[in-house]
Design a protein around this motif. Sequence first.
Motif, PDB file in Angstrom:
ATOM      1  N   ALA A  85       0.870  -1.175   0.000  1.00  0.00           N
ATOM      2  CA  ALA A  85       0.000   0.000   0.000  1.00  0.00           C
ATOM      3  C   ALA A  85       0.904   1.222   0.000  1.00  0.00           C
ATOM      4  O   ALA A  85       1.565   1.517   0.993  1.00  0.00           O
ATOM      5  N   ALA A  86       0.960   1.906  -1.150  1.00  0.00           N
ATOM      6  CA  ALA A  86       1.800   3.097  -1.275  1.00  0.00           C
ATOM      7  C   ALA A  86       0.947   4.322  -0.973  1.00  0.00           C
ATOM      8  O   ALA A  86      -0.021   4.606  -1.684  1.00  0.00           O
ATOM      9  N   VAL A  87       1.283   5.023   0.088  1.00  0.00           N
ATOM     10  CA  VAL A  87       0.441   6.112   0.584  1.00  0.00           C
ATOM     11  C   VAL A  87       1.291   7.323   0.959  1.00  0.00           C
ATOM     12  O   VAL A  87       2.454   7.185   1.345  1.00  0.00           O
ATOM     13  N   ARG A  88       0.693   8.481   0.860  1.00  0.00           N
ATOM     14  CA  ARG A  88       1.405   9.694   1.239  1.00  0.00           C
ATOM     15  C   ARG A  88       1.660   9.726   2.739  1.00  0.00           C
ATOM     16  O   ARG A  88       2.725  10.126   3.199  1.00  0.00           O
ATOM     17  N   ASN A  89       0.668   9.293   3.514  1.00  0.00           N
ATOM     18  CA  ASN A  89       0.783   9.299   4.975  1.00  0.00           C
ATOM     19  C   ASN A  89       0.547   7.885   5.507  1.00  0.00           C
ATOM     20  O   ASN A  89      -0.597   7.448   5.621  1.00  0.00           O
ATOM     21  N   PRO A  90       1.613   7.139   5.813  1.00  0.00           N
ATOM     22  CA  PRO A  90       1.458   5.752   6.257  1.00  0.00           C
ATOM     23  C   PRO A  90       0.538   5.586   7.465  1.00  0.00           C
ATOM     24  O   PRO A  90      -0.071   4.524   7.630  1.00  0.00           O
ATOM     25  N   ALA A  91       0.403   6.610   8.290  1.00  0.00           N
ATOM     26  CA  ALA A  91      -0.463   6.499   9.467  1.00  0.00           C
ATOM     27  C   ALA A  91      -1.917   6.260   9.076  1.00  0.00           C
ATOM     28  O   ALA A  91      -2.689   5.670   9.839  1.00  0.00           O
ATOM     29  N   ARG A  92      -2.289   6.709   7.857  1.00  0.00           N
ATOM     30  CA  ARG A  92      -3.672   6.531   7.400  1.00  0.00           C
ATOM     31  C   ARG A  92      -3.949   5.117   6.888  1.00  0.00           C
ATOM     32  O   ARG A  92      -5.074   4.793   6.528  1.00  0.00           O
ATOM     33  N   ALA A  93      -2.911   4.284   6.850  1.00  0.00           N
ATOM     34  CA  ALA A  93      -3.084   2.913   6.364  1.00  0.00           C
ATOM     35  C   ALA A  93      -2.771   1.890   7.443  1.00  0.00           C
ATOM     36  O   ALA A  93      -2.417   0.752   7.146  1.00  0.00           O
ATOM     37  N   ALA A  94      -2.934   2.294   8.695  1.00  0.00           N
ATOM     38  CA  ALA A  94      -2.637   1.381   9.808  1.00  0.00           C
ATOM     39  C   ALA A  94      -3.518   0.138   9.749  1.00  0.00           C
ATOM     40  O   ALA A  94      -3.079  -0.962  10.105  1.00  0.00           O
ATOM     41  N   ASP A  95      -4.758   0.284   9.284  1.00  0.00           N
ATOM     42  CA  ASP A  95      -5.655  -0.870   9.199  1.00  0.00           C
ATOM     43  C   ASP A  95      -5.158  -1.877   8.167  1.00  0.00           C
ATOM     44  O   ASP A  95      -5.299  -3.088   8.347  1.00  0.00           O
ATOM     45  N   LEU A  96      -4.546  -1.377   7.076  1.00  0.00           N
ATOM     46  CA  LEU A  96      -3.992  -2.276   6.061  1.00  0.00           C
ATOM     47  C   LEU A  96      -2.744  -2.976   6.596  1.00  0.00           C
ATOM     48  O   LEU A  96      -2.542  -4.169   6.361  1.00  0.00           O
ATOM     49  N   ALA A  97      -1.927  -2.230   7.318  1.00  0.00           N
ATOM     50  CA  ALA A  97      -0.744  -2.840   7.933  1.00  0.00           C
ATOM     51  C   ALA A  97      -1.141  -3.952   8.895  1.00  0.00           C
ATOM     52  O   ALA A  97      -0.478  -4.995   8.975  1.00  0.00           O
ATOM     53  N   ALA A  98      -2.248  -3.767   9.596  1.00  0.00           N
ATOM     54  CA  ALA A  98      -2.732  -4.775  10.545  1.00  0.00           C
ATOM     55  C   ALA A  98      -3.142  -6.068   9.849  1.00  0.00           C
ATOM     56  O   ALA A  98      -3.143  -7.139  10.469  1.00  0.00           O
ATOM     57  N   LEU A  99      -3.465  -5.958   8.550  1.00  0.00           N
ATOM     58  CA  LEU A  99      -3.828  -7.140   7.767  1.00  0.00           C
ATOM     59  C   LEU A  99      -2.597  -7.851   7.208  1.00  0.00           C
ATOM     60  O   LEU A  99      -2.722  -8.905   6.583  1.00  0.00           O
ATOM     61  N   GLY A 100      -1.423  -7.264   7.419  1.00  0.00           N
ATOM     62  CA  GLY A 100      -0.196  -7.857   6.898  1.00  0.00           C
ATOM     63  C   GLY A 100       0.283  -7.247   5.600  1.00  0.00           C
ATOM     64  O   GLY A 100       1.308  -7.666   5.045  1.00  0.00           O
ATOM     65  N   VAL A 101      -0.446  -6.243   5.100  1.00  0.00           N
ATOM     66  CA  VAL A 101      -0.050  -5.544   3.878  1.00  0.00           C
ATOM     67  C   VAL A 101       1.150  -4.648   4.185  1.00  0.00           C
ATOM     68  O   VAL A 101       1.192  -3.996   5.235  1.00  0.00           O
ATOM     69  N   GLN A 102       2.129  -4.624   3.272  1.00  0.00           N
ATOM     70  CA  GLN A 102       3.257  -3.705   3.438  1.00  0.00           C
ATOM     71  C   GLN A 102       2.775  -2.269   3.183  1.00  0.00           C
ATOM     72  O   GLN A 102       2.084  -2.022   2.204  1.00  0.00           O
ATOM     73  N   VAL A 103       3.134  -1.363   4.039  1.00  0.00           N
ATOM     74  CA  VAL A 103       2.776   0.042   3.865  1.00  0.00           C
ATOM     75  C   VAL A 103       4.058   0.833   3.649  1.00  0.00           C
ATOM     76  O   VAL A 103       4.981   0.767   4.481  1.00  0.00           O
TER      77      VAL A 103
END
Length: 284
Positions: free
Chosen positions: A31-49
């Motif tokens: 998951a390529a994002v400008r603000n990694p903090a907004r993708a914490a839910d994806l990180a919790a699923l095991g997705v690389q942020v």
Amino acid sequence: MIVVTGASGQLGRLVINSLLARKVPAAQIVAAVRNPARAADLAALGVQVRAADYTQPATLDAAFNGADQVLLVSSSEVGQRFPQHKNVIDAAKRVGVKLLAYTSLLHADSSPLGLRDEHFATEQYLLEVGLPHVVLRNGWYTENYLASIPPAVQHGAYIGSAGEGRIASAARADYADAAAVVLTSPDQAGKVYELAGDESYTLAEFAAELSRQTGKQIPYINMAEAEFKGALLGAGLPEPIAALLADSDTGASKGGLFDDSHTLSTLIGRPTASLAALMQAALK
């Protein structure tokens, strides 16, 4: 490894969900994002942020490191899209990405919508640099019109400048599923998909369905483009957004949002979500 840009946005997040549903291992998704903090839910699923900013090429090189495929979800910054997309494409080329998928605009080569310029320029640049790519020419999101339901119900009218133009929109989730199918299918380089909903409607028909579901008389009022833009400005929308929506409605009146090829439903292997069902869900 599959990289999805703009992954904290509405479409990108749905694409990742669809990839996971198609049994792509979470560890193989970035998951390529400008603000990694907004993708914490994806990180919790095991997705690389990974941090990725379309305006900062160095972040893109790092985000794409090791990627086989990149989904370039088009920038939301109208007027700045092409230079931002160019940065993404250049980075993908530098790190040796095998396939880039780009979310473009329905019939970008001939569309009457002002939005087409930056999309078509991006498509042309992809050809120019020789990066293997596939183009997902997304039609209108049904959610774009559903968002106007609350003020329409409040004021007793649905307004626009689309005339009798037919709109073959689809849900974001349908376009996301199409992207996931393409990203997980072989031999996609060089393909261009014209993606739109199975059914089409005029805004008068949209208003009639809204009237039916709410039990209120909510007519469609067609306006000149400038008048519609003025109404949107009066409702508090920023000038660029008001101009974009009014121009797009006028483009719809010229057939710019219509396609009856059923390419989208064929690609995802099921009918696209109906306007009636999506409206019912929105009203709830």
